[in-house]
Design a protein around this motif. Structure first.
Motif, mmCIF file in Angstrom:
data_model
loop_
_atom_site.group_PDB
_atom_site.id
_atom_site.type_symbol
_atom_site.label_atom_id
_atom_site.label_comp_id
_atom_site.label_asym_id
_atom_site.label_seq_id
_atom_site.Cartn_x
_atom_site.Cartn_y
_atom_site.Cartn_z
ATOM 1 N N TYR A 177 0.822 -1.207 0.000
ATOM 2 C CA TYR A 177 0.000 0.000 0.000
ATOM 3 C C TYR A 177 0.859 1.262 0.000
ATOM 4 O O TYR A 177 0.395 2.331 0.371
ATOM 5 N N SER B 122 -8.732 -1.541 -2.644
ATOM 6 C CA SER B 122 -8.379 -0.172 -2.247
ATOM 7 C C SER B 122 -9.526 0.561 -1.570
ATOM 8 O O SER B 122 -9.365 1.706 -1.161
ATOM 9 N N ILE C 186 -3.325 2.389 -6.497
ATOM 10 C CA ILE C 186 -4.203 2.266 -5.332
ATOM 11 C C ILE C 186 -5.084 3.498 -5.195
ATOM 12 O O ILE C 186 -6.233 3.412 -4.754
#
Length: 691
Positions: free
Chosen positions: A59, A79, A182
């Motif tokens: 992430y 996400s 993301i």
């Protein structure tokens, strides 16, 4: 008789066999055992604790999490997963598939290596007995909840990594999140939090301490990832990895219980007794070890939730948007892809049931079950463009409210958007006049489909949409038992409820029994009390703990050592008050007693509990006396009370745990009289620490 020739029948149906006078004129039949459909997957749910959206490597974080990253690259990274903003409520959603208010979990209620060892052992045991039967493993390490404890070599791997501070961390992580897909390329990073000082505004010593606290946290997370990797390797070794559905989620955003400057002992924060910077620096090499109860500063909490604003306990996305990974090689073809469909933690159970082909039970042990609140997202596994089936989701945590609906998000922060802007303390009650004002003037609106980090409040421009969202929140609140809105913390936790026994001022303990949790143990702080032990001392003497509460982070212990009676009070690991008898404890049966008599009022706001006179008695004869200028004002955490031993870390360095009493201990009685003095804000922070 082979299995294929067995005459089986569904349990609950009539017996289809024949019962004759003898076995040769009888025909057996057997209730059909529950068997999994051939090819059904194993299920492993991994729940991390207080791990923020921007703290896993996959992430965008600089923290090394190679095994979790491998699950993302071999599976799917979501996400847009959401939780409840607090640990226990989120975990109730994980296991039920239902919203936390409906579960009766509106708010409250470190051994990673050992957990991994046991998990592998459990799986091996199950597969030895029934190799074709799939297993379900719920793997919940203490990481990354405080204290951040990890072997020093893991923390040292990050030496210097965070010297640029939390502002730089956010920039790096956010850029990386864009590269990974993301967040959208045109996403905006949420602005500086008013409660977080700029890194450059800190003194060099404060920066050095804060950086080390983050190094320890990073080591803690990497250490956890390593042992998750051991579990994954074991699944590969036994040939079960490809057909195991693995889901990894955090229960809420990164945690802010460390305070604005962090602490080497979280108990100091909850007792209003923060240590000066020079004392923290003196212990910098101990941070992460068993002698500390460390937690990092708010700045790292804020950075850990990049790109979002705020943190755990609040319903901005920093509190409720969390990392979520799904891996199942045999179940779907997609590899290393991002899924942006909206999902909530209540969707995990429906998804598991969906992929294994099981309908949720209509009743369990005669109790009718409510419908699941979540929906399956299995249709998104191999279809990145599939629309979400979870269109609406409410949030409420201590009066902090929000709702998501079709790409829009409304938030009503309480007591305010930040501590600096609130004007009231966390836990302040919401009265009807407050609620009217909040609903009329303080809801914020974000089009998160275009503004993922809640950077542009468009409430004024889209008033009709805001009114629609507020009304929808109340519809959902009514549906899922959210009302009445209760922003209180201490009052909610301390409200008297029916108990098995009536309120009492005398508690009797016996050795060999379980530790009594602090929530139900006698509350001895800031009040007169006595502790009386009924003992037999054998020839040659005895030693050990009679009764104790707490750990090396803070607590008290009543014990015998070197044939003398002792009492030690560990004040948040900074001062040790101690009294010892001036004569030995004789052989035979005796009553040993400690008495505390307050000699003044506590100053809880400044971290000082009641001063008082501590006295030791043997058979009603005074044998020790000392004045304590102050005591612990609020609580111990962990704060369990134990009779006959000191489990865990030793409360005082005067002995080594568990220091079990070697004589005969018949009982220990705690008697209390006088009024208990409480401080609401401090008690509230203490309870929140247990989440």
């Amino acid at each position: 008789m082979s299995q294929t020739s067995w005459n089986e029948y569904r349990p609950g149906r009539s017996f289809p066999g024949v019962i004759g006078r003898t076995t040769d004129e009888s025909t057996p039949a057997w209730p059909r055992p529950v068997r999994a459909v051939p090819g059904s997957p194993n299920v492993v749910i991994i729940v991390l604790d207080d791990t923020g959206y921007g703290q896993l490597g996959c992430y965008g974080s600089p923290i090394a999490t190679p095994n979790l990253d491998a699950l993302a690259s071999g599976g799917l990274l979501y996400s847009n997963m959401h939780t409840t903003a607090l640990c226990s409520p989120s975990r109730s959603c994980v296991v039920t598939g239902r919203n936390h208010h409906a579960n009766g979990m509106a708010s409250i209620t470190e051994l990673t290596e050992d957990l991994a060892d046991r998990a592998m052992s459990f799986i091996a045991d199950a597969k030895q007995v029934a190799p074709d039967k799939p297993f379900h493993l719920h793997f919940c390490p203490g990481a990354t909840h405080a204290p951040h404890h990890v072997p020093k070599e893991w923390a040292d791997r990050y030496q210097g990594e965070f010297d640029d501070g939390w502002d730089a961390y956010r920039t790096v992580a956010f850029d990386r999140q864009k590269q990974l897909g993301i967040v959208p390329p045109d996403a905006r990073l949420s602005p500086r939090d008013p409660d977080v000082p700029a890194w450059e505004s800190l003194s060099p010593d404060a920066r050095r301490l804060s950086a080390r606290m983050m190094e320890v946290f990073a080591g803690f997370l990497s250490h956890t990832d390593h042992h998750i990797g051991r579990l994954i390797d074991f699944l590969k070794e036994i040939g079960e990895f490809d057909n195991t559905l693995i889901m990894v989620v955090s229960d809420n955003g990164a945690s802010a219980e460390g305070g604005v400057s962090g602490t080497t002992n979280e108990l100091q924060f909850f007792n209003n007794a923060p240590e000066p910077l020079d004392e923290s620096l003196a212990r910098i090499d101990e941070i992460g070890g068993p002698e500390t109860f460390n937690h990092y500063p708010w700045g790292w909490t804020w950075a850990g939730n990049t790109p979002f604003r705020r943190w755990k306990r609040e319903t901005y996305r920093g509190g409720v948007s969390d990392p979520f990974l799904v891996h199942w090689p045999q179940g779907f073809k997609a590899r290393g892809e991002v899924r942006s469909q909206f999902a909530h933690i209540i969707d995990m159970v429906p998804t598991v049931l969906d992929v294994v082909g099981i309908e949720p039970p209509a009743n369990i042990r005669g109790v009718t079950q409510s419908p699941l609140h979540g929906v399956s997202f299995a249709h998104t596994f191999d279809d990145a463009e599939a629309p979400t089936r979870h269109r609406t989701q409410y949030y409420e945590m201590f009066g902090h409210r929000a709702i998501d609906h079709d790409g829009w998000r409304a938030v009503c922060p309480w007591p305010g958007p930040s501590f600096a802007e609130a004007g009231r303390p966390f836990g302040a009650p919401i009265k009807m006049t407050d609620l009217d004002d909040l609903d009329a003037h303080h809801w914020e609106l974000y089009h998160v489909e275009e503004d993922v980090a809640e950077t542009r409040n468009v409430a004024e421009q889209h008033r009709s949409k805001l009114i629609e969202m507020i009304a929808l929140w109340y519809v959902e609140a009514g549906k899922y038992n959210v009302l009445p809105i209760d922003s209180s913390v201490l009052e909610r936790m301390m409200t008297e409820r029916p108990q098995i026994t009536q309120d009492r001022t005398s508690h009797t303990f016996r050795p060999g029994t379980q530790m009594m949790p602090a929530a139900v143990a006698p509350r001895v702080l800031n009040r007169p009390h006595s502790i009386t032990a009924d003992v037999e001392i054998p020839s040659g003497g005895a030693e050990g703990v009679l009764l104790c509460q707490g750990t090396n982070a803070g607590g008290w212990s009543f014990y015998v050592k070197d044939n003398h009676l002792h009492y030690a009070h560990n004040y948040v690991q900074r001062t040790l008050h101690h009294v010892a008898s001036d004569e030995t404890v004789p052989e035979g049966r005796h009553t040993l007693r400690f008495e505390f008599e307050p000699t003044g009022e506590p100053d809880i706001a400044h971290g000082k509990g009641s001063p008082g006179r501590a006295q030791l008695y043997v058979d009603d004869r005074l044998v020790g006396d000392v004045e304590m200028p102050f005591t612990t004002p609020v609580a111990f955490n962990p704060g369990g009370m134990t009779c006959g031993a000191n489990p865990g870390s030793a409360i005082t360095a005067d002995y080594r745990a568990p220091f079990r009493f070697t004589g005969t201990l018949h009982s220990v009685t705690v008697d209390m009289s006088g009024d208990l003095i409480l401080d609401a804000p401090s008690e509230m922070r203490m309870h929140m620490a247990r989440q």
